[in-house]
Design a protein around this motif. Structure first.
Motif, mmCIF file in Angstrom:
data_model
loop_
_atom_site.group_PDB
_atom_site.id
_atom_site.type_symbol
_atom_site.label_atom_id
_atom_site.label_comp_id
_atom_site.label_asym_id
_atom_site.label_seq_id
_atom_site.Cartn_x
_atom_site.Cartn_y
_atom_site.Cartn_z
ATOM 1 N N GLU A 172 15.876 -1.230 -13.985
ATOM 2 C CA GLU A 172 15.549 -2.091 -12.850
ATOM 3 C C GLU A 172 15.410 -1.300 -11.552
ATOM 4 O O GLU A 172 15.301 -1.899 -10.482
ATOM 5 N N GLY A 173 15.427 0.005 -11.643
ATOM 6 C CA GLY A 173 15.311 0.827 -10.442
ATOM 7 C C GLY A 173 13.885 0.908 -9.931
ATOM 8 O O GLY A 173 12.916 0.731 -10.671
ATOM 9 N N TYR A 174 13.751 1.189 -8.659
ATOM 10 C CA TYR A 174 12.428 1.344 -8.056
ATOM 11 C C TYR A 174 12.540 2.178 -6.783
ATOM 12 O O TYR A 174 13.639 2.374 -6.233
ATOM 13 N N ALA A 206 7.974 2.685 -10.076
ATOM 14 C CA ALA A 206 8.965 2.208 -11.036
ATOM 15 C C ALA A 206 8.614 2.750 -12.415
ATOM 16 O O ALA A 206 7.461 3.102 -12.689
ATOM 17 N N GLY A 249 11.539 -3.051 -12.804
ATOM 18 C CA GLY A 249 11.782 -2.342 -11.553
ATOM 19 C C GLY A 249 10.725 -2.659 -10.515
ATOM 20 O O GLY A 249 11.034 -2.861 -9.326
ATOM 21 N N GLN A 304 18.601 0.584 -7.091
ATOM 22 C CA GLN A 304 18.916 0.261 -8.474
ATOM 23 C C GLN A 304 20.204 -0.553 -8.496
ATOM 24 O O GLN A 304 21.015 -0.458 -7.580
#
Length: 764
Positions: A101-103, A116, A121, A157
């Motif tokens: 889910e990080g970006y 992402a 993300g 994140q």
């Protein structure tokens, strides 16, 4: 049931400085949950009809979601870019981002770049941009020719993988449109798990084609005691009125309820999936099955279907027909919900009928099951194997660990009075999701501390070491609907508490509470646009039971400038047409004042009933030689009211100088009475604040000061008493019905901030 970085021009300020004095940035970047890292830039990126989008093919859904915002703001969707030059918003794949889910979001005057590794993300970045855009993009309001985004760089994140919200649609039914709205708000705040409680004693809400009577009969009921309780409350608050949309007339009866077709739920799953929210269905077994047993009585051991001492009768784990029914139901549930998680409930099972059944006794002997908790676990473990055979994972409430459970089951911890349950589960190798009733049961009545308690909630039990703590994958808030009959009441109960949970689980940083409150104040306008009927901020320093010796003054500082305070003195409820409280109100005679805040949109905040009475200073007592502390008497029993304590036999007596539940108390239900004196240091009007779960009654100088009686969640009530300097008789009765273990007493005098009553004041 029913628990950064900032950048100004080219100067970068370190995280340690920004975590505290974030104030200058709150309005500029009002993001909830706050990003892991944010560096402020200079200038803005302007979005117009000429702006183009460039995107990796894997982000096609995220482009669609972004363009929905553009249509709401600009009235058009942005077109695909034909070159890399110009005013461009780019969705780029970045393999270096490790978290699903990080970006990374970069905004400057020429470009917006969303980087992402996964579509999830990228979508989280879209929701961050949504919060940075003007609130008028919400709800298809007026269109503009351009939108602006402040320059920044965000690396973000989540701290926890499970950031959930639960909604009970069994006790009271909610429309499919409301579920979509609920999902929209969850997505806005980066929540990712929607736990949908579809069945219980009071109603079966999902179509099961093999067993049509589950909805033709089980989805409807005549009004019950929960409904009548709501009707009574509706006299003062229309949010408690039973929703007429869910009332039908059939065969001469008025029936209340409803259900979702399988196609409606499949469409809902797709709607949520586009926003990267996983819907986890709960079909509660083996208890909480009255709605099913009414139509299919073969599910029980003896054909009876009624409530026991505390809970309804469960289905029978000794009959193969029970497992055939369960598997058939879950097969259809799995066809609707692709989530790898299925919630079986498994809580609050009345096992007494099992103990009486000859068939159960024979079954236990055959399977080598030693006791009823073991039989309970047999049912859960057998169903888990079935789930696993279908590629699914079982989730259950923490009761399922009592008779032994496989380490592959996922445990939801909710019983705050069993603090070792999540520890036991984690040490057993189970994955654990934290949902303790205090503070994460959002059906518990909110007060002035509710948001802060959620914000400061720590999902990791103190008894776990660093390795064991990895078993805690996150938390969720639960919204049980026994006393939530309408969509507006549901909004009020979960919002804004959900925003505090969202920030706690995403950033896992409790150093920004003041900043969070400032950002939250900005979000209220966005929630207005989304038609979310959130709970307005509390009016500060309100005392409900006031006393005065000569006169008193009512003066209230508004928590939001645009609020209007309106009041009545004739016992009627404040309306938008009631008198405005602008200045101080001088009180010279006993009376009752009702006051409430109103927003320009017409929303009304909580109604405060302020009682005023004239009272002389209580004379101090001339007691014989006293010793420190209070005499406390412990009763190991269940009480509905403190008045019933006197009829019970005490279990033990001890001396204490603190008002708190002793750490040695482990009984789920009990009472404690405190007797002695309070040594008042100076003459004055004292305010006392009694916080308890469940009930408490405080008397000083033989005068009622705080009445916080009854079985309820942790609630603080307050009251005043006029006291002369010296020893004053002190009496506090406390009952705990099971689940809270909260007890605390604070005081203030002459407008001072509330503080714990000093232990040196207590004598006996």
């Amino acid at each position: 049931m029913k628990i950064p970085f900032y950048k100004a021009a080219i100067v970068i300020i370190s995280v340690c400085l920004i975590n505290g004095p974030l104030k200058a940035q709150d309005a500029r970047y009002p993001i909830i949950p706050y990003p892991t890292s944010l560096a402020a830039g200079s200038g803005t990126f302007v979005i117009t009809a000429a702006t183009r989008i460039s995107a990796d093919s894997k982000f096609s859904n995220e482009v669609v979601q972004f363009n929905k915002l553009m249509k709401q703001g600009l009235g058009i969707a942005l077109q695909k870019a034909s070159s890399t030059a110009g005013n461009i918003i780019s969705f780029k794949y970045d393999a270096a981002i490790t978290e699903d889910e990080g970006y990374k979001l970069t905004i400057d005057q020429q470009n917006v770049v969303i980087a992402a590794r996964t579509p999830t993300g990228a979508f989280r970045a879209v929701e961050t941009i949504r919060q940075l855009l003007p609130v008028n993009i919400e709800g298809n309001r007026e269109k503009v020719k351009q939108l602006s985004l402040q320059s920044l760089t965000i690396t973000d994140q989540p701290a926890y993988a499970w950031r959930g919200m639960h909604l009970d649609v069994s006790r009271h039914f909610f429309s499919i449109n409301y579920l979509r709205k609920f999902i929209d708000v969850m997505a806005l705040y980066k929540m990712n798990k929607f736990h949908l409680h579809l069945t219980d004693d009071q109603g079966w809400r999902v179509e099961i084609k093999k067993y049509p009577k589950l909805t033709s009969e089980g989805a409807w009921r005549t009004f019950n005691n929960q409904d009548s309780a709501c009707m009574k409350l509706a006299k003062d608050n229309p949010d408690f009125a039973i929703d007429p949309k869910h009332i039908i007339h059939k065969n001469g009866k008025t029936l209340y309820g409803g259900f979702y077709t399988q196609q409606q739920l499949k469409d809902l799953v797709a709607y949520a999936a586009a926003k990267h929210i996983d819907i986890i269905p709960e079909i509660d077994m083996p208890g909480h099955m009255m709605a099913a047993i009414n139509s299919y009585p073969f599910l029980t051991c003896n054909g009876e279907n009624k409530f026991g001492e505390l809970f309804s009768k469960p289905i029978c784990p000794a009959n193969e027909s029970t497992y055939e029914f369960a598997q058939n139901v879950y097969d259809e549930i799995m066809a609707i919900f692709p989530s790898k998680y299925i919630h079986i409930g498994g809580d609050e099972v009345d096992r007494t009928d099992w103990a009486k059944s000859d068939a159960v006794k024979a079954f236990m002997a055959k399977e080598g099951i030693k006791d009823l908790p073991g039989l309970h676990s047999y049912f859960i473990n057998r169903m888990e194997k079935y789930f696993n055979s279908k590629g699914r994972k079982l989730i259950g409430w923490d009761e399922i660990i009592e008779g032994g459970i496989s380490p592959t089951a996922i445990i939801m911890y909710w019983r705050g009075w069993v603090p070792d349950a999540p520890v036991k589960a984690a040490k057993n190798g189970n994955t654990v999701i934290m949902t303790p009733g205090e503070p994460l049961y959002f059906d518990n009545q909110p007060d002035q501390y509710s948001v802060s308690k959620v914000y400061y909630f720590n999902p990791i039990p103190a008894k776990l070491n660093a390795q064991e703590a990895k078993a805690i994958i996150g938390a969720q808030a639960n919204l049980w609907s026994e006393r939530i009959p309408t969509e507006q009441r549901a909004d009020y109960m979960y919002m804004p508490r959900m925003t505090a949970l969202a920030e706690r689980l995403w950033t896992s940083n409790t150093d920004r509470y003041d900043s969070y409150l400032k950002r939250l104040a900005i979000h209220y306008k966005r929630l207005d646009k989304l038609n979310v009927h959130y709970r307005l901020p509390d009016l500060p320093n309100m005392v409900t039971e006031n006393v005065f010796t000569d006169k008193d003054t009512l003066s209230i500082k508004k928590p939001m400038e645009e609020m209007q305070l309106r009041y009545t003195t004739d016992g009627s409820l404040p309306l938008a047409s009631s008198r405005i409280l602008n200045n101080q109100l001088i009180i010279t005679a006993p009376q009752t004042i009702k006051v409430a805040a109103f927003t320009p949109s017409g929303s009304r905040g909580d109604i405060y009933t302020l009682n005023y009475k004239k009272q002389p200073y209580a004379a101090a007592q001339n007691a014989a030689a006293t010793v420190p502390g209070l005499t406390a008497t412990y009763y190991k029993a269940f009480f509905k009211q403190t008045s019933l304590i006197s009829k019970a036999k005490p279990d033990s007596t001890f001396t204490t100088n603190t008002i708190a539940v002793p750490s040695s108390v482990t009984a789920p239900s009990f009472a404690i009475t405190y007797r002695g004196y309070i040594n008042v240091p100076s003459t004055g009007v004292y305010t006392f604040y009694l916080n308890c779960d469940d009930g408490g009654v405080l008397k000083i100088a033989d005068r009622m000061v705080v009445d916080n009686d009854g079985n309820h969640s942790a609630i603080e009530k307050n009251g005043q008493v006029a006291l002369s300097k010296g020893l004053q008789p002190f009496s506090l009765d406390f009952i705990e019905g099971g689940g809270g273990f909260a007890l605390g007493l604070k005081y203030s005098v002459n407008g001072s901030a509330p503080a714990p009553v000093p232990s040196t004041w207590f004598q006996h």
